[in-house]
Design a protein around this motif. Structure first.
Motif, PDB file in Angstrom:
ATOM      1  N   ALA A 117      31.599  29.956  35.034  1.00 18.29           N
ATOM      2  CA  ALA A 117      31.264  31.512  34.917  1.00 18.29           C
ATOM      3  C   ALA A 117      32.566  32.025  35.460  1.00 18.29           C
ATOM      4  CB  ALA A 117      29.325  32.101  35.797  1.00 18.29           C
ATOM      5  N   LEU A 118      32.182  32.424  36.663  1.00 19.91           N
ATOM      6  CA  LEU A 118      32.820  33.073  37.034  1.00 19.91           C
ATOM      7  C   LEU A 118      34.144  32.703  37.001  1.00 19.91           C
ATOM      8  CD1 LEU A 118      32.870  34.722  40.018  1.00 19.91           C
ATOM      9  CD2 LEU A 118      33.359  32.945  41.218  1.00 19.91           C
ATOM     10  N   ALA A 119      35.101  31.058  36.796  1.00 22.09           N
ATOM     11  CA  ALA A 119      35.997  31.191  35.542  1.00 22.09           C
ATOM     12  C   ALA A 119      36.485  31.782  34.518  1.00 22.09           C
ATOM     13  CB  ALA A 119      36.327  29.822  36.047  1.00 22.09           C
ATOM     14  N   LEU A 120      35.367  32.010  33.692  1.00 21.44           N
ATOM     15  CA  LEU A 120      35.021  32.416  32.332  1.00 21.44           C
ATOM     16  C   LEU A 120      35.321  34.085  32.536  1.00 21.44           C
ATOM     17  CD1 LEU A 120      33.316  30.134  30.442  1.00 21.44           C
ATOM     18  CD2 LEU A 120      35.671  30.579  30.314  1.00 21.44           C
ATOM     19  N   GLY A 121      35.051  34.929  33.257  1.00 18.08           N
ATOM     20  CA  GLY A 121      35.035  36.489  33.992  1.00 18.08           C
ATOM     21  C   GLY A 121      36.238  36.708  33.836  1.00 18.08           C
ATOM     22  N   ARG A 122      36.813  35.562  35.222  1.00 22.12           N
ATOM     23  CA  ARG A 122      37.835  35.812  35.268  1.00 22.12           C
ATOM     24  C   ARG A 122      39.453  35.612  34.396  1.00 22.12           C
ATOM     25  NH1 ARG A 122      34.324  37.232  39.063  1.00 22.12           N
ATOM     26  NH2 ARG A 122      34.537  37.469  40.855  1.00 22.12           N
ATOM     27  N   ALA A 123      39.471  34.892  34.128  1.00 23.88           N
ATOM     28  CA  ALA A 123      39.848  33.951  32.759  1.00 23.88           C
ATOM     29  C   ALA A 123      41.339  35.179  32.842  1.00 23.88           C
ATOM     30  CB  ALA A 123      39.895  34.456  31.788  1.00 23.88           C
ATOM     31  N   ARG A 126      45.399  35.598  36.702  1.00 19.02           N
ATOM     32  CA  ARG A 126      45.972  34.164  37.759  1.00 19.02           C
ATOM     33  C   ARG A 126      44.929  34.506  39.054  1.00 19.02           C
ATOM     34  NH1 ARG A 126      48.501  29.879  35.087  1.00 19.02           N
ATOM     35  NH2 ARG A 126      49.225  29.266  37.337  1.00 19.02           N
ATOM     36  N   ASP A 127      45.445  35.431  39.482  1.00 15.58           N
ATOM     37  CA  ASP A 127      45.076  35.189  41.518  1.00 15.58           C
ATOM     38  C   ASP A 127      43.793  35.298  41.055  1.00 15.58           C
ATOM     39  OD1 ASP A 127      48.345  36.439  41.570  1.00 15.58           O
ATOM     40  OD2 ASP A 127      47.393  38.061  41.946  1.00 15.58           O
ATOM     41  N   ALA A 128      42.821  35.570  40.750  1.00 18.28           N
ATOM     42  CA  ALA A 128      41.347  35.268  41.233  1.00 18.28           C
ATOM     43  C   ALA A 128      41.266  34.133  40.422  1.00 18.28           C
ATOM     44  CB  ALA A 128      40.447  36.404  40.238  1.00 18.28           C
ATOM     45  N   LEU A 129      42.000  33.418  39.152  1.00 15.79           N
ATOM     46  CA  LEU A 129      41.433  31.643  39.089  1.00 15.79           C
ATOM     47  C   LEU A 129      41.899  31.147  40.230  1.00 15.79           C
ATOM     48  CD1 LEU A 129      42.501  32.332  35.170  1.00 15.79           C
ATOM     49  CD2 LEU A 129      39.918  31.642  36.287  1.00 15.79           C
ATOM     50  N   GLU A 130      43.192  30.924  40.626  1.00  8.73           N
ATOM     51  CA  GLU A 130      43.994  30.807  42.070  1.00  8.73           C
ATOM     52  C   GLU A 130      42.980  30.428  43.094  1.00  8.73           C
ATOM     53  OE1 GLU A 130      48.097  31.473  41.880  1.00  8.73           O
ATOM     54  OE2 GLU A 130      48.588  30.631  39.821  1.00  8.73           O
ATOM     55  N   ARG A 131      42.254  31.610  43.473  1.00  9.78           N
ATOM     56  CA  ARG A 131      41.537  31.712  44.256  1.00  9.78           C
ATOM     57  C   ARG A 131      40.503  30.859  44.368  1.00  9.78           C
ATOM     58  NH1 ARG A 131      43.191  36.939  44.496  1.00  9.78           N
ATOM     59  NH2 ARG A 131      41.266  38.211  43.463  1.00  9.78           N
ATOM     60  N   LEU A 132      39.918  31.298  43.238  1.00  4.94           N
ATOM     61  CA  LEU A 132      38.471  30.114  43.003  1.00  4.94           C
ATOM     62  C   LEU A 132      38.768  28.404  42.747  1.00  4.94           C
ATOM     63  CD1 LEU A 132      35.881  30.226  42.114  1.00  4.94           C
ATOM     64  CD2 LEU A 132      36.587  30.004  39.669  1.00  4.94           C
ATOM     65  N   PHE A 133      40.420  28.489  42.562  1.00  6.98           N
ATOM     66  CA  PHE A 133      40.591  26.688  42.344  1.00  6.98           C
ATOM     67  C   PHE A 133      40.470  26.560  43.676  1.00  6.98           C
ATOM     68  CE2 PHE A 133      43.837  23.928  42.538  1.00  6.98           C
ATOM     69  CZ  PHE A 133      43.013  22.771  41.969  1.00  6.98           C
ATOM     70  N   ARG A 134      40.654  27.051  44.678  1.00 13.17           N
ATOM     71  CA  ARG A 134      41.252  26.896  45.606  1.00 13.17           C
ATOM     72  C   ARG A 134      39.760  26.642  46.858  1.00 13.17           C
ATOM     73  NH1 ARG A 134      45.912  30.082  45.907  1.00 13.17           N
ATOM     74  NH2 ARG A 134      45.019  31.945  46.568  1.00 13.17           N
ATOM     75  N   HIS A 135      38.744  27.526  46.229  1.00 12.57           N
ATOM     76  CA  HIS A 135      37.300  27.669  46.914  1.00 12.57           C
ATOM     77  C   HIS A 135      36.745  27.037  46.773  1.00 12.57           C
ATOM     78  CE1 HIS A 135      33.707  29.008  47.945  1.00 12.57           C
ATOM     79  NE2 HIS A 135      33.313  29.375  46.502  1.00 12.57           N
ATOM     80  N   ILE A 136      37.130  26.230  45.345  1.00 10.90           N
ATOM     81  CA  ILE A 136      36.061  24.839  44.976  1.00 10.90           C
ATOM     82  C   ILE A 136      36.471  23.783  45.420  1.00 10.90           C
ATOM     83  CG2 ILE A 136      35.819  23.386  42.581  1.00 10.90           C
ATOM     84  CD1 ILE A 136      35.981  26.183  40.968  1.00 10.90           C
ATOM     85  N   VAL A 137      38.134  23.437  46.057  1.00 14.48           N
ATOM     86  CA  VAL A 137      38.909  22.521  46.245  1.00 14.48           C
ATOM     87  C   VAL A 137      38.186  22.387  47.806  1.00 14.48           C
ATOM     88  CG1 VAL A 137      40.606  21.055  46.560  1.00 14.48           C
ATOM     89  CG2 VAL A 137      40.594  21.911  44.712  1.00 14.48           C
TER      90      VAL A 137
END
Length: 178
Positions: A117-123, A126-137
């Motif tokens: 849901a967070l990813a879709l909300g920030r689709a 791009r910077d927010a998606l990359e931060r989320l990616f790093r956070h998940i990893v």
């Protein structure tokens, strides 16, 4: 009203039912039914009584009552709870271990749905998606038993996130590189 000294002695002997209610989340009625041997009760516990006639509950009693609370939260009736205890030969640790595993699975599913849901909300960001990616990893590397960047990519939410970041088909391409 009891004197402070009497209350202190009671607290040292165990927990009062009001404290057990608060600590386990069970209602007073359920606690009483867990202890009652007759009709309507399941007789799993026999709490000690003080010389003043109060029931007090030990740490082991709390453990059993918390296991009952977890099973009740899953929709089990008290007779079904009793059957669960009979199934594991009254091994409360086995019940707690099973419940911990179920809770862990629920947490993983909730985290996955939250991250999707967070990813879709920030689709569009791009910077927010990359931060989320790093956070998940980072989360996966911290908490997973067999952690690694490639194991983070195995998470269900990562496919959606990668596809949003890099476009359709990109997830399979990245997986193919590993």
């Amino acid at each position: 009203m009891k004197s402070r000294r009497q209350r202190k002695k009671l607290g040292q002997a165990g927990w009062k039912i009001s404290e057990v209610e608060r600590l386990t989340g069970l209602s007073r009625r359920d606690i009483q039914r867990v202890c009652y041997q007759g009709e309507g009760g399941i007789g799993l516990l026999s709490p000690k009584e003080t010389k003043w006639g109060y029931r007090v509950y030990s740490a082991q009693d709390l453990k059993v009552l918390y296991a009952v609370s977890l099973l009740r939260e899953r929709g089990k009736t008290l007779p079904q709870v009793k059957r669960e205890f009979e199934r594991v030969h009254s091994d409360v640790d086995a019940i707690l271990d099973e419940q911990v595993e179920l809770l862990r699975e629920e947490i993983e599913k909730s985290v996955s749905r939250y991250q999707k849901a967070l990813a879709l909300g920030r689709a569009k960001d791009r910077d927010a998606l990359e931060r989320l990616f790093r956070h998940i990893v980072a989360f996966e590397l911290t908490f997973a038993e067999d952690a690694g960047t490639d194991s983070a990519l195995d998470l269900p939410e990562m496919e959606l996130l990668v596809e949003l970041m890099y476009g359709p088909g990109s997830y399979e391409g990245i997986r193919g590189l590993l």
